[in-house]
Enzyme design. Sequence first.
Site, PDB file in Angstrom:
ATOM      1  N   ASP A 137       0.694   4.631   1.985  1.00  0.00           N
ATOM      2  CA  ASP A 137       1.299   5.837   2.569  1.00  0.00           C
ATOM      3  C   ASP A 137       2.315   5.508   3.669  1.00  0.00           C
ATOM      4  O   ASP A 137       2.272   4.436   4.273  1.00  0.00           O
ATOM      5  CB  ASP A 137       0.209   6.711   3.218  1.00  0.00           C
ATOM      6  CG  ASP A 137      -0.640   7.434   2.177  1.00  0.00           C
ATOM      7  OD1 ASP A 137      -0.581   7.061   1.000  1.00  0.00           O
ATOM      8  OD2 ASP A 137      -1.354   8.373   2.574  1.00  0.00           O
ATOM      9  N   HIS A 184       4.823  12.705   0.122  1.00  0.00           N
ATOM     10  CA  HIS A 184       3.929  12.703   1.305  1.00  0.00           C
ATOM     11  C   HIS A 184       4.555  13.526   2.442  1.00  0.00           C
ATOM     12  O   HIS A 184       4.448  13.151   3.593  1.00  0.00           O
ATOM     13  CB  HIS A 184       3.674  11.251   1.726  1.00  0.00           C
ATOM     14  CG  HIS A 184       2.539  11.055   2.684  1.00  0.00           C
ATOM     15  ND1 HIS A 184       1.341  11.716   2.587  1.00  0.00           N
ATOM     16  CD2 HIS A 184       2.408  10.247   3.780  1.00  0.00           C
ATOM     17  CE1 HIS A 184       0.537  11.327   3.573  1.00  0.00           C
ATOM     18  NE2 HIS A 184       1.169  10.449   4.312  1.00  0.00           N
ATOM     19  N   HIS A 198       6.128  14.500   7.971  1.00  0.00           N
ATOM     20  CA  HIS A 198       4.821  13.953   8.371  1.00  0.00           C
ATOM     21  C   HIS A 198       4.485  14.416   9.784  1.00  0.00           C
ATOM     22  O   HIS A 198       3.924  13.667  10.599  1.00  0.00           O
ATOM     23  CB  HIS A 198       4.840  12.417   8.283  1.00  0.00           C
ATOM     24  CG  HIS A 198       3.481  11.804   8.104  1.00  0.00           C
ATOM     25  ND1 HIS A 198       2.618  11.557   9.146  1.00  0.00           N
ATOM     26  CD2 HIS A 198       2.829  11.392   6.994  1.00  0.00           C
ATOM     27  CE1 HIS A 198       1.506  11.001   8.684  1.00  0.00           C
ATOM     28  NE2 HIS A 198       1.603  10.898   7.375  1.00  0.00           N
ATOM     29  N   HIS A 224      -1.551   1.562   4.176  1.00  0.00           N
ATOM     30  CA  HIS A 224      -0.228   1.965   4.681  1.00  0.00           C
ATOM     31  C   HIS A 224       0.723   0.771   4.625  1.00  0.00           C
ATOM     32  O   HIS A 224       0.362  -0.310   5.105  1.00  0.00           O
ATOM     33  CB  HIS A 224      -0.338   2.476   6.121  1.00  0.00           C
ATOM     34  CG  HIS A 224      -1.156   3.720   6.244  1.00  0.00           C
ATOM     35  ND1 HIS A 224      -2.525   3.704   6.268  1.00  0.00           N
ATOM     36  CD2 HIS A 224      -0.777   5.033   6.316  1.00  0.00           C
ATOM     37  CE1 HIS A 224      -2.978   4.947   6.354  1.00  0.00           C
ATOM     38  NE2 HIS A 224      -1.949   5.781   6.392  1.00  0.00           N
TER      39      HIS A 224
HETATM   40 ZN   LIG Z   1       0.539   9.616   6.144  1.00  0.00          ZN
END
Ligand SMILES: [Zn+2]
Length: 243
Positions: free
Chosen positions: A65, A115, A119, A210
């Site tokens: 991510d 995503h 964010h 990540h």
């Molecule tokens: Zn995230």
Amino acid sequence: MACALLVTGYLGFVGSVSLLLPLAIALVWLGLTAWGAFDMRLGYFGKTYWRGNRQELQHIALTFDDGPTPYTHKVLALLKKYNMQATFFCIGKQLEEHPEIAVSIFENGHQIGNHSYSHSKQIGFFGLKNMLEEITHTDQIIKKVCNTTTSIYRPPFGVTNPTIARATKQLDKEVIGWSIRSLDTVIKEESSILKRIIPRLKPGAIVLLHDTSESTANLLEQLLIYMERKKLKSVTVDELLKK
Ligand SMILES: [Zn+2]
């Protein structure tokens, strides 16, 4: 006199119970809502996919991510070395900043997921219009940069609520969670992160990582060596969820 006091006491007791009961119900509701908002696996706000069901296959899905970032290069090189496929849940803003890395993700056969655009830490409080914009804007960037579309969305921070559920339903997105949260952005020691992942790594698992730090890129090789030894293969989320 004693009788009057008894009656007053009883009435007082009944009064406080009638006040406490709605308060208790409200607290339980709030607790459940907060829990549901942070644990996508409960599917409290719409269907969420958090693992594959074909346990007979030795497949898992590594997911990365918050990229693309310059650390994505090392992740891609390692995935290539061990012949594994992964899914990258990209942030719109990051895609604008590193379009060439996004192209590299896509050209190496990995899957790109949405995503959100910003964010933002406040995303759980966004209204429907803003939430739709967060997802569609990122879809447009993915289309422009990689000339592909994506049907999967992962909510930032794993937070879901009725607005996010409506937005993803309206845009026909499958909401993807995880079965293993590595906490690779929280825990410092690479060995401790591996200790969290490895015992939980069973066929069907979706692992949250990540591509935003050196340490994740470093521990990834040890994870891939372990997977190779156990004959576990990382596939894309689409492949893992295939019926
Ligand atoms: Zn995230």
